[in-house]
Design a protein around this motif. Sequence first.
Motif, PDB file in Angstrom:
ATOM      1  N   ILE A 113     -43.407  -7.004  53.086  1.00 56.38           N
ATOM      2  CA  ILE A 113     -43.707  -5.576  52.991  1.00 56.38           C
ATOM      3  C   ILE A 113     -42.441  -4.738  53.133  1.00 56.38           C
ATOM      4  CG2 ILE A 113     -45.008  -3.718  54.125  1.00 56.38           C
ATOM      5  CD1 ILE A 113     -46.701  -5.593  52.486  1.00 56.38           C
ATOM      6  N   ASP A 114     -41.379  -5.328  53.642  1.00 56.00           N
ATOM      7  CA  ASP A 114     -40.111  -4.606  53.779  1.00 56.00           C
ATOM      8  C   ASP A 114     -39.402  -4.596  52.425  1.00 56.00           C
ATOM      9  OD1 ASP A 114     -37.510  -3.726  54.365  1.00 56.00           O
ATOM     10  OD2 ASP A 114     -37.595  -4.552  56.382  1.00 56.00           O
ATOM     11  N   PRO A 115     -39.183  -3.428  51.819  1.00 62.86           N
ATOM     12  CA  PRO A 115     -38.595  -3.378  50.464  1.00 62.86           C
ATOM     13  C   PRO A 115     -37.150  -3.844  50.404  1.00 62.86           C
ATOM     14  CG  PRO A 115     -38.770  -1.173  51.383  1.00 62.86           C
ATOM     15  CD  PRO A 115     -39.498  -2.082  52.330  1.00 62.86           C
ATOM     16  N   ARG A 116     -36.520  -4.088  51.542  1.00 62.60           N
ATOM     17  CA  ARG A 116     -35.149  -4.612  51.537  1.00 62.60           C
ATOM     18  C   ARG A 116     -35.108  -6.119  51.354  1.00 62.60           C
ATOM     19  NH1 ARG A 116     -33.348  -2.589  57.276  1.00 62.60           N
ATOM     20  NH2 ARG A 116     -35.464  -3.403  57.641  1.00 62.60           N
ATOM     21  N   PHE A 117     -36.261  -6.798  51.542  1.00 65.83           N
ATOM     22  CA  PHE A 117     -36.275  -8.264  51.533  1.00 65.83           C
ATOM     23  C   PHE A 117     -37.293  -8.849  50.556  1.00 65.83           C
ATOM     24  CE2 PHE A 117     -35.125  -6.884  55.904  1.00 65.83           C
ATOM     25  CZ  PHE A 117     -33.806  -7.298  55.889  1.00 65.83           C
ATOM     26  N   LYS A 118     -38.542  -8.358  50.644  1.00 65.27           N
ATOM     27  CA  LYS A 118     -39.620  -8.859  49.789  1.00 65.27           C
ATOM     28  C   LYS A 118     -39.668 -10.394  49.854  1.00 65.27           C
ATOM     29  CE  LYS A 118     -39.346  -4.780  46.852  1.00 65.27           C
ATOM     30  NZ  LYS A 118     -39.260  -4.213  45.502  1.00 65.27           N
ATOM     31  N   PRO A 121     -36.305  -3.886  42.051  1.00 64.10           N
ATOM     32  CA  PRO A 121     -35.098  -4.302  42.793  1.00 64.10           C
ATOM     33  C   PRO A 121     -35.224  -4.003  44.281  1.00 64.10           C
ATOM     34  CG  PRO A 121     -34.516  -3.033  40.821  1.00 64.10           C
ATOM     35  CD  PRO A 121     -35.999  -2.911  40.984  1.00 64.10           C
ATOM     36  N   LEU A 122     -34.493  -4.761  45.080  1.00 63.13           N
ATOM     37  CA  LEU A 122     -34.503  -4.572  46.521  1.00 63.13           C
ATOM     38  C   LEU A 122     -33.823  -3.261  46.886  1.00 63.13           C
ATOM     39  CD1 LEU A 122     -33.536  -8.156  47.782  1.00 63.13           C
ATOM     40  CD2 LEU A 122     -35.817  -7.210  47.423  1.00 63.13           C
ATOM     41  N   VAL A 123     -34.329  -2.658  47.937  1.00 63.69           N
ATOM     42  CA  VAL A 123     -33.698  -1.449  48.470  1.00 63.69           C
ATOM     43  C   VAL A 123     -32.459  -1.858  49.252  1.00 63.69           C
ATOM     44  CG1 VAL A 123     -34.008   0.486  50.057  1.00 63.69           C
ATOM     45  CG2 VAL A 123     -35.894  -0.221  48.571  1.00 63.69           C
ATOM     46  N   PRO A 124     -31.326  -1.157  49.086  1.00 63.03           N
ATOM     47  CA  PRO A 124     -30.102  -1.535  49.823  1.00 63.03           C
ATOM     48  C   PRO A 124     -30.313  -1.488  51.333  1.00 63.03           C
ATOM     49  CG  PRO A 124     -29.614   0.030  48.066  1.00 63.03           C
ATOM     50  CD  PRO A 124     -31.100  -0.035  48.166  1.00 63.03           C
TER      51      PRO A 124
END
Length: 780
Positions: free
Chosen positions: A516-521, A688-691
């Motif tokens: 659920i964390d958009p930095r990792f998925k 794409p992942l969030v920075p």
Amino acid sequence: MLILGLVDFHFYDIRLLGYLALNEFPFPIEMDAPIATLMPTTPITPTATDYGEPPSSETQPNKRRRKKSIVWEYFTVETVGAGCTRACCKQCKKSFAYITGSKLAGTSHLKRHITMGICPVTRQKNQQTPPPPGFKPGNATDPPKRRYRTSPGLTSIPFNQDRCSQEIAKMIIMHDYPPHIVEHPGFIDFVHTLQPQFNVVSFNTIQGDCVALYLKEKQSLMNFIREIPGRVNLTLDLWTSNQTLGYAILTGHFIDGDWNLHRRILNVVTTPSPDSDFAFNQALVVCLSDWHLESKLLTLTLDKSFSNETINRNLRGFIPVKNPLMLHGQLLIGNCYARVISRLAQDALGAMEETVKKIRESVKYVKTSDAHEERFFELKEQLQVPSTKDLFIDDQTKWNTTYNMLVAANELMEVFACLESTDPDYMIAPSMEDWKRVEILCIFLKYFLDAANILTSSTYPTASVFYHEVSKIQLELTQASMSGDSFISNLTRPLKEAFDEYWKDCFLILAIAVVIDPRFKMKLIEFSFSRIYGEDAGIWFKAVDDGIHELFHEYIVLSLPLPDNFMEEENEGMLKTEIHLEGTTQDRTPLEGTGQEGTIGEGTQGATQEETARGPSEDIPSQEVLYHPESHSQEVLYHQDAHCQEVASQDMHLITIGDGLSDFEVYITELTSSQPMKSELDQYLEEPLVPRTQEFDILDWWKLNQLKYPTLSRMASDILSIPLSTVTPDSVFDTTSKKIDSYRSSLRPVTLEALICAKDWLQYGSVSSEVSNEIVKMEF
């Protein structure tokens, strides 16, 4: 001359007030009295006599200004000749120059006669009269001290007995004071000193005030929880007492409409038989009923230290979801994260019990004697040991203090070795081999410390934070258990076996939370699993992928309400497809359910036209019927797309003719129907992942993207608020369960619950302004 006389007159009048208060003056002066009592308040016009000029024959004595200097209380004015007036001391009858012709002598010498003890009668009286307690003598050269006065506004505040009683109740709650404090003599004297008008309340009265404050805050919190859009996750912890009573502490975790994470103690339920298999059933029923959570509860977290399979099975029946197999039963989490870490640390320390005991006794030898500690410090300076840590004796009920003690002692091992050779009384020094093993032990304890520290912050962490620490421990223990060093492998192998059990039970919840964390998925899952499982990583990765898709479709089946401002502009093409489906789904007969209560098939029996038109984000009924937990969601979407294509070909006559672009519209329809439609979850995972940045806030991100992912954001809100730990931040490192003292155990259950819950709520402030500030008085 006239102006100088005025300045001298007023300056010394002001200074005299300080002199009379600070020096040996025989007559008491009320320093709190206003200046107006010492000075005349009526307007006075100066006369020639006051300025040193002789009185004229026209000046009447009763018209002269009354002298305002305080010295005239101790002197009289006598006329001794034409143009000559002298001041005579009332005590010793000695006269002093005052007015001679046009020259005014002033009053400074008269003040000195009184304040410096020159007057023999005054000095004799001072010697016979002892000074009051706390009196400090001064001298004439001391500068007058400033007199502080109370603000006029404070004296106008009326005394309020009820407000004072409520503040005392709040003080008792916030600082864990015993309610009987209101009957302690010291407290009564203190309060009467502050406010003599206050009528000290009884224990029963203050007990009622505490409960009334609790009920007021409870109603405010209840209104707040009622308005949250998502679900509530509960933890259940067990506190003990010396009376063999148990206390079930139920805490709610939830995210509000503004995407703020909340943690609140909801109930404290007395449990007479905490060892019973049904001990916590009543506590959970009370909580669900009190707070109306029968349809809002998602997960329940407890710990195996006080639970077993029977207890878990009994509690699992209270989780009100359609599909009891959602996430394979992991909606009931049977292990507390903090207690798992604590048990690992205790097992590691227990494996080196003798060595740890040697170091603890060595630290005691240094710290319990000033001479030993001084000698130890001298040796440290001589050896130039760079360590900046101080030795301290650990608290064996907090395993992190033992770790800190070992780290500090290990950095000073050279000093301990030198102390052994110079102090014949020190005979318990650890060997060099012991120090090396302690250093290895501290490496693994540091992993556990870092993992536990995420629970000690002022704000409770989201569920996505836990995966990083847990996977790191899993990786380190896995590698260490296969080490060629026999000491390391023997130390870590039992730890890995114990941690494997926790990992097996909770890895799916942990993994879904980090997805659920958009930095990792899914990328972090793929990366970490390849390091932990090697060639078998694919099996574990598929379990997570299937699990999160299954959970997402469960949220669709449960028909959670979508926001009104759904992003129609982004889904305009999808909604057009729904128009064609709307006319065909009514004629289709739903498939039979699987026969299991609460299954997905049953959830589609009552599908209405309104539910059908909700949009592709929740999937149409045909998708729900064809979906099976063991199949991938993408396969379901292919079935749906094939059906959409068939419907589009049958309704071709609806296309507008005559604008020259009919063939183009047919082409676009065929192209759209040939491409599989992606769910919110798949769209999210493919982006794409969030920075990664220091300032990133996962709750803020989902708040900004909830319109883009209406169903997925609702699922994220519930998942991110899942608590993995049942203990309070101050108990994270405890080696024993929390115990309620004998005094609190003797209180009424409602009073105990009020004290514990209200303290937890008050530290966060009020959550709602809709509840009246009036507190109902209660008596016991």
